[in-house]
Design an enzyme around this catalytic site. Structure first.
Site, PDB file in Angstrom:
ATOM      1  N   HIS A  34     -13.450   2.903   9.462  1.00  0.00           N
ATOM      2  CA  HIS A  34     -13.157   1.727   8.781  1.00  0.00           C
ATOM      3  C   HIS A  34     -13.987   2.266   7.468  1.00  0.00           C
ATOM      4  CE1 HIS A  34     -12.422  -0.810  12.120  1.00  0.00           C
ATOM      5  NE2 HIS A  34     -12.355  -1.776  11.121  1.00  0.00           N
ATOM      6  N   ASP A  77      -9.745  -9.365   7.098  1.00  0.00           N
ATOM      7  CA  ASP A  77     -10.467  -8.852   8.543  1.00  0.00           C
ATOM      8  C   ASP A  77     -11.570  -7.959   8.379  1.00  0.00           C
ATOM      9  OD1 ASP A  77      -9.217  -6.468   7.431  1.00  0.00           O
ATOM     10  OD2 ASP A  77      -7.246  -6.969   8.367  1.00  0.00           O
ATOM     11  N   SER A  78     -11.727  -7.057   9.228  1.00  0.00           N
ATOM     12  CA  SER A  78     -12.902  -6.112   9.053  1.00  0.00           C
ATOM     13  C   SER A  78     -12.892  -5.487   7.770  1.00  0.00           C
ATOM     14  CB  SER A  78     -12.739  -5.146  10.314  1.00  0.00           C
ATOM     15  OG  SER A  78     -11.648  -4.458  10.200  1.00  0.00           O
ATOM     16  N   HIS A  79     -11.913  -4.961   7.276  1.00  0.00           N
ATOM     17  CA  HIS A  79     -12.013  -4.452   5.698  1.00  0.00           C
ATOM     18  C   HIS A  79     -12.810  -4.992   4.746  1.00  0.00           C
ATOM     19  CE1 HIS A  79      -8.406  -1.502   6.816  1.00  0.00           C
ATOM     20  NE2 HIS A  79      -9.564  -1.153   7.568  1.00  0.00           N
TER      21      HIS A  79
END
Length: 366
Positions: free
Chosen positions: A340, A155-157
């Site tokens: 994040h 995902d975004s990570h």
């Protein structure tokens, strides 16, 4: 403001004719029929459409090699941030460049490797790349794929969402501008092991539930396709990664369930998550029988994500999966956009994963 920045970048590129060393300049006066096509190696999922290579998953890169002082590349349609690297060094970063032909010159007459990296995420639509070209006297050099291959699923990570931001408070526009997949932990690891890589990740997506219950494809639903349009399934027999690094689950559990979602309780969500996670990895195993799975999470959501993913991995192992490992990574600052991982966190993640990889002597030998 973003359009002014892009315009200023192009003007600056065009006005640096007096500078020495490598540079990137628009080259609208050149005609493609007067140039020769240079060989190209593509890292990441892509599809040929007309005279362009079209891509949408993050972390795509295009490479060529040649002998001569200059080469050309053609940018296609679509908003993107591109790093132009000559012999490993960034010559220029282009923000939303206009479609057209560009020249990289001032390189000297020796052998060179030119790489175009897509730094930005492209959820809203694909972007195109028109290939590399050289003058008649330019000597093409074959670009061989690397022996090692690593796939990053997440995902975004994994995307590198807002990782270059100096603040956690970000607008949607700033997130896009400060996301740099080429500096996320995946490409860092790939460069460490001299591997080709794919980043098959989408910010905000989960295994069964996306962020805050958004009604969009989960990662396993989007994963089988070259683009996000469900039109063309991935079929690439040359892509057989020895290592697949997976980080999913944050979006499934980082927010509370809402009325109208299909799970009536957290235990029901947990059961669906574990079942689907195992099925997804089992599908990857069927396609990549020799790969080693390195599955990791952070310690966010009060440890719920790590607990759920660990349980899924244990379920896989109890069903016979022997080439998989789990690692929980703690101590990250999360100082990038909207809490994040930052660039420093990405380096930490890469180091922690490398510790597991280096301890295994069978990843690259299988």
């Amino acid at each position: 403001m973003k359009h002014l920045a892009a315009t200023a970048l192009i003007i600056a590129a065009a006005s640096c004719s007096a500078e020495s060393g490598p540079r990137v300049v628009p080259s609208p006066e050149e005609k493609l029929e007067d140039l020769r096509v240079l060989p190209m190696h593509v890292g990441g999922r892509a599809i040929e459409r007309g005279d362009e290579t079209v891509r949408q998953w993050p972390g795509t890169y295009f490479e060529t090699a040649f002998q001569g002082p200059a080469a050309y590349f053609r940018v296609g349609e679509g908003d993107q941030i591109l790093h132009i690297r000559a012999d490993g060094h960034i010559v220029r970063t282009m923000i939303k460049p206009q479609a057209g032909l560009y020249r990289v010159d001032g390189l000297g007459n020796g052998a060179h490797r030119l790489t175009i990296e897509v730094a930005s995420e492209s959820q809203l639509g694909p972007t195109g790349f028109g290939g590399f070209y050289g003058a008649a006297a330019t000597k093409a050099v074959a670009v061989a794929p690397r022996r090692r291959q690593i796939e990053f699923v997440g995902d975004s990570h994994t995307v590198g969402y807002g990782n270059t931001s100096a603040t956690r408070d970000c607008t949607e526009e700033k997130v896009w501008e400060t996301t740099d997949t080429s500096q996320a932990f995946g490409p860092i690891l790939a460069r460490r092991y001299k591997a080709d890589y794919q980043v098959n990740a989408i910010s905000g997506r989960g295994v069964v539930r996306s962020y805050d219950g958004a009604k969009v494809d989960s990662l396993p639903v989007a994963y089988p396709f070259v683009l996000f349009d469900h039109a063309t399934p991935v079929r690439d027999p040359t892509w057989q990664p020895q290592l697949i690094v997976i980080s999913l689950g944050t979006n499934d559990f980082s927010t509370q369930l809402h009325a109208g979602e299909r799970w009536r309780s957290r235990p029901e969500l947990s059961s669906d998550f574990r079942k689907t996670y195992v099925e997804f990895v089992r599908g990857l195993r069927a396609v990549h029988p020799r790969a080693f799975f390195l599955i990791w999470t952070t310690d966010t959501a009060n440890g719920e994500v790590a607990s759920e993913v660990r349980a899924a991995v244990e379920k896989m192992k109890s069903a016979g999966e022997k080439r998989a490992d789990f690692i929980q990574i703690s101590g990250l600052a999360f100082s990038g956009c909207n809490y994040h991982p930052s660039l420093a966190d990405d380096r930490t993640i890469a180091d922690r994963l490398a510790g597991v990889i280096d301890a295994r002597k069978d990843i690259w030998s299988k």
